[in-house]
Design a protein around this motif. Structure first.
Motif, PDB file in Angstrom:
ATOM      1  N   ILE A  81       0.821  -1.212   0.000  1.00  0.00           N
ATOM      2  CA  ILE A  81       0.000   0.000   0.000  1.00  0.00           C
ATOM      3  C   ILE A  81       0.852   1.259   0.000  1.00  0.00           C
ATOM      4  O   ILE A  81       0.603   2.194  -0.744  1.00  0.00           O
ATOM      5  CB  ILE A  81      -0.938   0.024   1.221  1.00  0.00           C
ATOM      6  CG1 ILE A  81      -1.888  -1.169   1.183  1.00  0.00           C
ATOM      7  CG2 ILE A  81      -1.725   1.321   1.278  1.00  0.00           C
ATOM      8  CD1 ILE A  81      -2.675  -1.345   2.437  1.00  0.00           C
ATOM      9  N   LEU A  82       1.853   1.317   0.856  1.00  0.00           N
ATOM     10  CA  LEU A  82       2.677   2.518   1.006  1.00  0.00           C
ATOM     11  C   LEU A  82       3.773   2.523  -0.061  1.00  0.00           C
ATOM     12  O   LEU A  82       4.650   1.678  -0.061  1.00  0.00           O
ATOM     13  CB  LEU A  82       3.290   2.579   2.405  1.00  0.00           C
ATOM     14  CG  LEU A  82       2.283   2.631   3.552  1.00  0.00           C
ATOM     15  CD1 LEU A  82       3.001   2.693   4.890  1.00  0.00           C
ATOM     16  CD2 LEU A  82       1.349   3.812   3.408  1.00  0.00           C
ATOM     17  N   THR A  83       3.685   3.469  -0.967  1.00  0.00           N
ATOM     18  CA  THR A  83       4.640   3.552  -2.067  1.00  0.00           C
ATOM     19  C   THR A  83       5.483   4.818  -1.934  1.00  0.00           C
ATOM     20  O   THR A  83       5.028   5.821  -1.380  1.00  0.00           O
ATOM     21  CB  THR A  83       3.917   3.585  -3.415  1.00  0.00           C
ATOM     22  OG1 THR A  83       3.034   4.696  -3.435  1.00  0.00           O
ATOM     23  CG2 THR A  83       3.134   2.307  -3.653  1.00  0.00           C
ATOM     24  N   ARG A 134      -1.318   5.154  -9.160  1.00  0.00           N
ATOM     25  CA  ARG A 134      -1.285   5.126  -7.696  1.00  0.00           C
ATOM     26  C   ARG A 134      -2.723   5.183  -7.197  1.00  0.00           C
ATOM     27  O   ARG A 134      -3.550   5.891  -7.763  1.00  0.00           O
ATOM     28  CB  ARG A 134      -0.479   6.304  -7.139  1.00  0.00           C
ATOM     29  CG  ARG A 134       0.977   6.259  -7.485  1.00  0.00           C
ATOM     30  CD  ARG A 134       1.657   5.131  -6.719  1.00  0.00           C
ATOM     31  NE  ARG A 134       3.058   5.024  -7.084  1.00  0.00           N
ATOM     32  CZ  ARG A 134       3.623   3.890  -7.425  1.00  0.00           C
ATOM     33  NH1 ARG A 134       2.919   2.776  -7.484  1.00  0.00           N
ATOM     34  NH2 ARG A 134       4.895   3.849  -7.716  1.00  0.00           N
ATOM     35  N   THR A 135      -3.005   4.451  -6.146  1.00  0.00           N
ATOM     36  CA  THR A 135      -4.366   4.395  -5.615  1.00  0.00           C
ATOM     37  C   THR A 135      -4.748   5.719  -4.968  1.00  0.00           C
ATOM     38  O   THR A 135      -3.894   6.531  -4.610  1.00  0.00           O
ATOM     39  CB  THR A 135      -4.509   3.269  -4.581  1.00  0.00           C
ATOM     40  OG1 THR A 135      -3.576   3.503  -3.525  1.00  0.00           O
ATOM     41  CG2 THR A 135      -4.246   1.914  -5.203  1.00  0.00           C
ATOM     42  N   GLY A 187      -5.636   8.231  -2.173  1.00  0.00           N
ATOM     43  CA  GLY A 187      -5.168   8.295  -0.796  1.00  0.00           C
ATOM     44  C   GLY A 187      -4.459   9.592  -0.503  1.00  0.00           C
ATOM     45  O   GLY A 187      -4.391  10.487  -1.347  1.00  0.00           O
ATOM     46  N   TYR A 202      -1.050  11.492   0.149  1.00  0.00           N
ATOM     47  CA  TYR A 202       0.360  11.378  -0.215  1.00  0.00           C
ATOM     48  C   TYR A 202       1.099  12.613   0.295  1.00  0.00           C
ATOM     49  O   TYR A 202       0.495  13.642   0.584  1.00  0.00           O
ATOM     50  CB  TYR A 202       0.523  11.278  -1.736  1.00  0.00           C
ATOM     51  CG  TYR A 202       0.054   9.964  -2.299  1.00  0.00           C
ATOM     52  CD1 TYR A 202       0.968   8.998  -2.685  1.00  0.00           C
ATOM     53  CD2 TYR A 202      -1.302   9.686  -2.436  1.00  0.00           C
ATOM     54  CE1 TYR A 202       0.543   7.788  -3.204  1.00  0.00           C
ATOM     55  CE2 TYR A 202      -1.733   8.471  -2.951  1.00  0.00           C
ATOM     56  CZ  TYR A 202      -0.804   7.526  -3.334  1.00  0.00           C
ATOM     57  OH  TYR A 202      -1.225   6.324  -3.842  1.00  0.00           O
ATOM     58  N   GLU A 203       2.410  12.482   0.380  1.00  0.00           N
ATOM     59  CA  GLU A 203       3.249  13.618   0.767  1.00  0.00           C
ATOM     60  C   GLU A 203       4.209  13.906  -0.377  1.00  0.00           C
ATOM     61  O   GLU A 203       4.845  13.001  -0.912  1.00  0.00           O
ATOM     62  CB  GLU A 203       4.029  13.286   2.034  1.00  0.00           C
ATOM     63  CG  GLU A 203       4.870  14.434   2.547  1.00  0.00           C
ATOM     64  CD  GLU A 203       5.533  14.085   3.862  1.00  0.00           C
ATOM     65  OE1 GLU A 203       5.176  14.697   4.871  1.00  0.00           O
ATOM     66  OE2 GLU A 203       6.392  13.180   3.862  1.00  0.00           O
ATOM     67  N   PRO A 259       1.325  17.380   2.710  1.00  0.00           N
ATOM     68  CA  PRO A 259       0.433  16.283   2.341  1.00  0.00           C
ATOM     69  C   PRO A 259      -0.658  16.787   1.397  1.00  0.00           C
ATOM     70  O   PRO A 259      -1.023  17.962   1.423  1.00  0.00           O
ATOM     71  CB  PRO A 259      -0.171  15.871   3.681  1.00  0.00           C
ATOM     72  CG  PRO A 259      -0.183  17.122   4.475  1.00  0.00           C
ATOM     73  CD  PRO A 259       1.026  17.912   4.032  1.00  0.00           C
ATOM     74  N   HIS A 288      -4.547  12.598  -3.212  1.00  0.00           N
ATOM     75  CA  HIS A 288      -4.336  12.208  -4.605  1.00  0.00           C
ATOM     76  C   HIS A 288      -5.570  11.435  -5.058  1.00  0.00           C
ATOM     77  O   HIS A 288      -6.030  10.524  -4.379  1.00  0.00           O
ATOM     78  CB  HIS A 288      -3.079  11.354  -4.714  1.00  0.00           C
ATOM     79  CG  HIS A 288      -2.741  10.911  -6.095  1.00  0.00           C
ATOM     80  ND1 HIS A 288      -2.527  11.789  -7.125  1.00  0.00           N
ATOM     81  CD2 HIS A 288      -2.579   9.681  -6.627  1.00  0.00           C
ATOM     82  CE1 HIS A 288      -2.229  11.118  -8.229  1.00  0.00           C
ATOM     83  NE2 HIS A 288      -2.264   9.837  -7.950  1.00  0.00           N
ATOM     84  N   LYS A 295       5.279  10.158  -1.719  1.00  0.00           N
ATOM     85  CA  LYS A 295       5.052   8.918  -0.978  1.00  0.00           C
ATOM     86  C   LYS A 295       3.655   8.897  -0.371  1.00  0.00           C
ATOM     87  O   LYS A 295       3.098   9.929   0.017  1.00  0.00           O
ATOM     88  CB  LYS A 295       6.100   8.723   0.109  1.00  0.00           C
ATOM     89  CG  LYS A 295       6.008   9.674   1.273  1.00  0.00           C
ATOM     90  CD  LYS A 295       7.054   9.365   2.317  1.00  0.00           C
ATOM     91  CE  LYS A 295       6.973  10.346   3.470  1.00  0.00           C
ATOM     92  NZ  LYS A 295       7.927  10.040   4.516  1.00  0.00           N
ATOM     93  N   ARG A 296       3.104   7.700  -0.278  1.00  0.00           N
ATOM     94  CA  ARG A 296       1.791   7.508   0.326  1.00  0.00           C
ATOM     95  C   ARG A 296       1.941   7.508   1.834  1.00  0.00           C
ATOM     96  O   ARG A 296       2.799   6.825   2.388  1.00  0.00           O
ATOM     97  CB  ARG A 296       1.181   6.189  -0.142  1.00  0.00           C
ATOM     98  CG  ARG A 296      -0.156   5.947   0.521  1.00  0.00           C
ATOM     99  CD  ARG A 296      -1.180   5.481  -0.435  1.00  0.00           C
ATOM    100  NE  ARG A 296      -2.470   5.426   0.230  1.00  0.00           N
ATOM    101  CZ  ARG A 296      -3.373   4.543  -0.042  1.00  0.00           C
ATOM    102  NH1 ARG A 296      -3.157   3.638  -0.962  1.00  0.00           N
ATOM    103  NH2 ARG A 296      -4.522   4.562   0.581  1.00  0.00           N
TER     104      ARG A 296
END
Length: 129
Positions: A8-10, A38-39, A41, A43-44, A93, A96, A126-127
């Motif tokens: 999940i965390l990319t 990318r799903t 969520g 992100y930063e 943050p 997305h 990054k997620r």
């Protein structure tokens, strides 16, 4: 059914080093993307760099985009001394909506005088949620 955290965390990132003699027109020098889908969520987006402008009383312009250059956010800085190496860090943050991500950083100096060197630059997407 279980979901692995690292599925999940990319994190997508890129680096640039020793971008020398940046001109007075915006110059792209580091980007990330377009990524694979990318799903949805939170992100930063993070950018970090160090630069030097070897002349006083002139501005340095930095801009970044999180949508492939459709819109830009701009910073303007004026180094206090021609020998200073100026650090710059910005992270925020955002939600997305899913799909590919395409981010980039561009920089320019105020006018043709002086030499603007970027010693390193990092960009990261990054997620976080």
């Amino acid at each position: 059914m279980s979901i692995e955290l690292f599925d999940i965390l990319t994190i997508d990132y890129n680096k640039a080093q020793d971008v020398l003699n940046v001109p007075e027109t915006y110059t792209p020098f580091v980007s990330v993307g377009p990524t694979v889908d990318r799903t949805v969520g939170v992100y930063e987006f993070t950018l970090s760099l160090t630069y030097q402008l070897d002349i006083a009383n002139r501005s340095v312009f930095l801009r970044f985009s999180t949508d492939g250059g459709a819109s830009w956010n701009e910073f303007v800085q004026e180094p206090k001394d021609s020998t200073d190496r100026e650090p710059h860090f910005y992270s925020f943050p955002f939600a997305h909506n899913g799909g590919p991500f395409n981010g980039s950083i561009e920089m320019r100096k105020q006018d043709a005088t002086g030499t603007l060197n970027v010693f390193f630059a990092d960009i990261m997407f990054k997620r976080i949620g």
